[in-house]
Write a protein that holds these residues in place. Structure first.
Motif, PDB file in Angstrom:
ATOM      1  N   VAL A 249      -9.692 -14.555 -27.643  1.00  0.00           N
ATOM      2  CA  VAL A 249      -9.721 -13.435 -26.703  1.00  0.00           C
ATOM      3  C   VAL A 249      -9.501 -13.930 -25.279  1.00  0.00           C
ATOM      4  O   VAL A 249      -8.739 -13.334 -24.499  1.00  0.00           O
ATOM      5  CB  VAL A 249     -11.053 -12.666 -26.822  1.00  0.00           C
ATOM      6  CG1 VAL A 249     -11.198 -11.649 -25.680  1.00  0.00           C
ATOM      7  CG2 VAL A 249     -11.134 -11.951 -28.161  1.00  0.00           C
ATOM      8  N   LYS A 250     -10.147 -15.028 -24.922  1.00  0.00           N
ATOM      9  CA  LYS A 250     -10.020 -15.551 -23.553  1.00  0.00           C
ATOM     10  C   LYS A 250      -8.595 -16.029 -23.286  1.00  0.00           C
ATOM     11  O   LYS A 250      -8.028 -15.772 -22.211  1.00  0.00           O
ATOM     12  CB  LYS A 250     -11.008 -16.708 -23.344  1.00  0.00           C
ATOM     13  CG  LYS A 250     -11.162 -17.113 -21.884  1.00  0.00           C
ATOM     14  CD  LYS A 250     -11.835 -16.014 -21.083  1.00  0.00           C
ATOM     15  CE  LYS A 250     -12.046 -16.394 -19.641  1.00  0.00           C
ATOM     16  NZ  LYS A 250     -12.740 -15.333 -18.873  1.00  0.00           N
ATOM     17  N   LEU A 251      -8.000 -16.728 -24.244  1.00  0.00           N
ATOM     18  CA  LEU A 251      -6.633 -17.211 -24.062  1.00  0.00           C
ATOM     19  C   LEU A 251      -5.651 -16.052 -23.895  1.00  0.00           C
ATOM     20  O   LEU A 251      -4.769 -16.091 -23.032  1.00  0.00           O
ATOM     21  CB  LEU A 251      -6.224 -18.076 -25.265  1.00  0.00           C
ATOM     22  CG  LEU A 251      -6.854 -19.466 -25.360  1.00  0.00           C
ATOM     23  CD1 LEU A 251      -6.511 -20.114 -26.693  1.00  0.00           C
ATOM     24  CD2 LEU A 251      -6.388 -20.358 -24.205  1.00  0.00           C
ATOM     25  N   LEU A 252      -5.814 -15.036 -24.701  1.00  0.00           N
ATOM     26  CA  LEU A 252      -4.926 -13.881 -24.603  1.00  0.00           C
ATOM     27  C   LEU A 252      -5.111 -13.150 -23.276  1.00  0.00           C
ATOM     28  O   LEU A 252      -4.151 -12.678 -22.666  1.00  0.00           O
ATOM     29  CB  LEU A 252      -5.175 -12.933 -25.781  1.00  0.00           C
ATOM     30  CG  LEU A 252      -4.716 -13.462 -27.145  1.00  0.00           C
ATOM     31  CD1 LEU A 252      -5.302 -12.630 -28.273  1.00  0.00           C
ATOM     32  CD2 LEU A 252      -3.189 -13.461 -27.227  1.00  0.00           C
ATOM     33  N   GLN A 253      -6.357 -13.065 -22.832  1.00  0.00           N
ATOM     34  CA  GLN A 253      -6.619 -12.426 -21.543  1.00  0.00           C
ATOM     35  C   GLN A 253      -5.964 -13.215 -20.411  1.00  0.00           C
ATOM     36  O   GLN A 253      -5.323 -12.635 -19.518  1.00  0.00           O
ATOM     37  CB  GLN A 253      -8.125 -12.329 -21.304  1.00  0.00           C
ATOM     38  CG  GLN A 253      -8.493 -11.669 -19.984  1.00  0.00           C
ATOM     39  CD  GLN A 253      -9.958 -11.864 -19.635  1.00  0.00           C
ATOM     40  OE1 GLN A 253     -10.518 -12.946 -19.855  1.00  0.00           O
ATOM     41  NE2 GLN A 253     -10.588 -10.816 -19.100  1.00  0.00           N
ATOM     42  N   GLU A 254      -6.086 -14.539 -20.443  1.00  0.00           N
ATOM     43  CA  GLU A 254      -5.514 -15.370 -19.393  1.00  0.00           C
ATOM     44  C   GLU A 254      -3.990 -15.335 -19.406  1.00  0.00           C
ATOM     45  O   GLU A 254      -3.346 -15.568 -18.381  1.00  0.00           O
ATOM     46  CB  GLU A 254      -6.012 -16.809 -19.547  1.00  0.00           C
ATOM     47  CG  GLU A 254      -7.502 -16.970 -19.222  1.00  0.00           C
ATOM     48  CD  GLU A 254      -7.986 -18.397 -19.386  1.00  0.00           C
ATOM     49  OE1 GLU A 254      -7.208 -19.228 -19.898  1.00  0.00           O
ATOM     50  OE2 GLU A 254      -9.144 -18.678 -19.002  1.00  0.00           O
ATOM     51  N   ARG A 255      -3.416 -15.037 -20.568  1.00  0.00           N
ATOM     52  CA  ARG A 255      -1.958 -14.940 -20.661  1.00  0.00           C
ATOM     53  C   ARG A 255      -1.447 -13.550 -20.296  1.00  0.00           C
ATOM     54  O   ARG A 255      -0.251 -13.279 -20.388  1.00  0.00           O
ATOM     55  CB  ARG A 255      -1.503 -15.298 -22.079  1.00  0.00           C
ATOM     56  CG  ARG A 255      -1.718 -16.772 -22.418  1.00  0.00           C
ATOM     57  CD  ARG A 255      -1.401 -17.051 -23.867  1.00  0.00           C
ATOM     58  NE  ARG A 255      -1.714 -18.437 -24.203  1.00  0.00           N
ATOM     59  CZ  ARG A 255      -1.642 -18.948 -25.422  1.00  0.00           C
ATOM     60  NH1 ARG A 255      -1.239 -18.168 -26.429  1.00  0.00           N
ATOM     61  NH2 ARG A 255      -1.943 -20.206 -25.652  1.00  0.00           N
TER      62      ARG A 255
END
Length: 332
Positions: A249-255
């Motif tokens: 979730v965090k990686l997708l948010q940062e992308r």
């Protein structure tokens, strides 16, 4: 369909399903004649069951034959497979033949492929502790079966209290049914908290404490979980699942991903509406911090599988995990 194959590690739920199938099939007046359980240690159990399956029942109802812990879908000799091929397609409607096992059927075996064609397969594996929506759905389903009315908060409270312990869920709902009696109003969360024993200091609570960097609470939860006989590998599996989800979730948010459905699909979240709350949970963490937890979690699992002391190993790894999740200025 007269042939069934039940499998999975949730022995209580599987046994409940067996009893329901038997009660639905066998006339109670003729149960002693028409209900057979072939013990797993009987070498020719499959052949005996197939022979009995072709025998008409006595009196009313159907004949019920159960082979628990059969190795049929893990290994099967040519002779047994030939008999299965000959008999199963000709099963009379007057017979219910049930195979069951703890292990998952091996899909590469000819016997498993045959069962997939002629039998109804059903899985009875415990719901992963981090699948909150599925746990709540199970509470709703069993409450309806037992005859207990719960409000929405009570459902969530009970799911958090019993986790994926099916036997305890039935037990607690029977207790709540007695309490409810003839009252028309549903059971509330306050009543659940007062009456239900929380035997699992929920592993999800441990994951949340680690995520918040709260080392004291995390260590307390570890002690409580081990004291309540929660398997250490199950705790480890829950932590791995949670932190892997948070990292996705965090990686997708940062992308820059903003579509809840896309995030839910990638992170394995059943309900896209939950994505908003997960984003709130990881708001104070960076993807780097979450990435640093994964080697520690793998070390945790590896050590437990190698026979490390569950309490000591969990405590040492939890301390390291908490330090990963603390703000830089707060780290030791």
């Amino acid at each position: 369909m007269p042939v069934y194959y039940f499998w999975g590690e949730d022995e209580f739920a599987l046994r409940q399903a067996v009893e329901k199938l038997r009660d639905r099939s066998v006339d109670p007046m003729w149960a002693s004649f028409n209900s057979e359980r072939i013990p797993p240690e009987q070498a020719d159990g499959v052949l005996v069951a197939l022979s009995l399956a072709l025998t008409p029942p006595f009196g009313a109802g159907q004949r019920f034959i159960w082979l628990p812990e059969t190795p049929l879908a893990q290994q099967c000799s040519d002779a047994v497979y030939a008999e299965l091929t000959r008999t199963l397609p000709q099963m009379p409607e007057t017979t219910v033949l049930l195979f069951s096992s703890t292990g998952k059927p091996n899909g590469r075996l000819k016997s498993t492929k045959l069962l997939q064609k002629v039998a109804e397969l059903k899985e009875f594996s415990p719901i992963p502790p981090w699948r909150g929506e599925a746990l709540e759905q199970q509470v709703v389903q069993v409450a309806h079966e037992v005859g207990v009315r719960l409000d929405r908060e009570a459902v969530a409270c009970l799911a958090a209290a019993v986790g994926n312990q099916t036997r305890q869920l039935y037990s607690e709902l029977e207790k709540l049914k007695l309490f409810q009696g003839d009252r028309s109003e549903p059971v509330t969360a306050r009543i659940v908290q007062a009456l239900v024993s929380t035997t699992t200091q929920n592993s999800l609570q441990l994951a949340a404490a680690i995520r918040q960097g709260d080392c004291d609470r995390a260590l307390s939860l570890v002690s409580d979980l081990i004291a309540s006989n929660e398997p250490a590998l199950r705790i480890s599996a829950t932590l791995i699942g949670q932190f892997r989800m948070w990292l996705w979730v965090k990686l997708l948010q940062e992308r820059g991903e903003r579509d809840p459905q896309a995030i839910a699909t990638a992170a394995g979240i059943g309900n896209p509406k939950r994505v908003h709350f997960v984003l709130q949970e990881v708001r104070s963490l960076t993807s780097r911090q979450l990435q640093q937890t994964l080697p520690l979690l793998l070390d945790l699992e590896f050590g437990l599988k190698q026979g490390a002391d569950p309490l000591g190993h969990l405590q040492s790894q939890v301390i390291a995990l908490c330090q990963c999740c603390q703000p830089p200025r707060s780290r030791l």
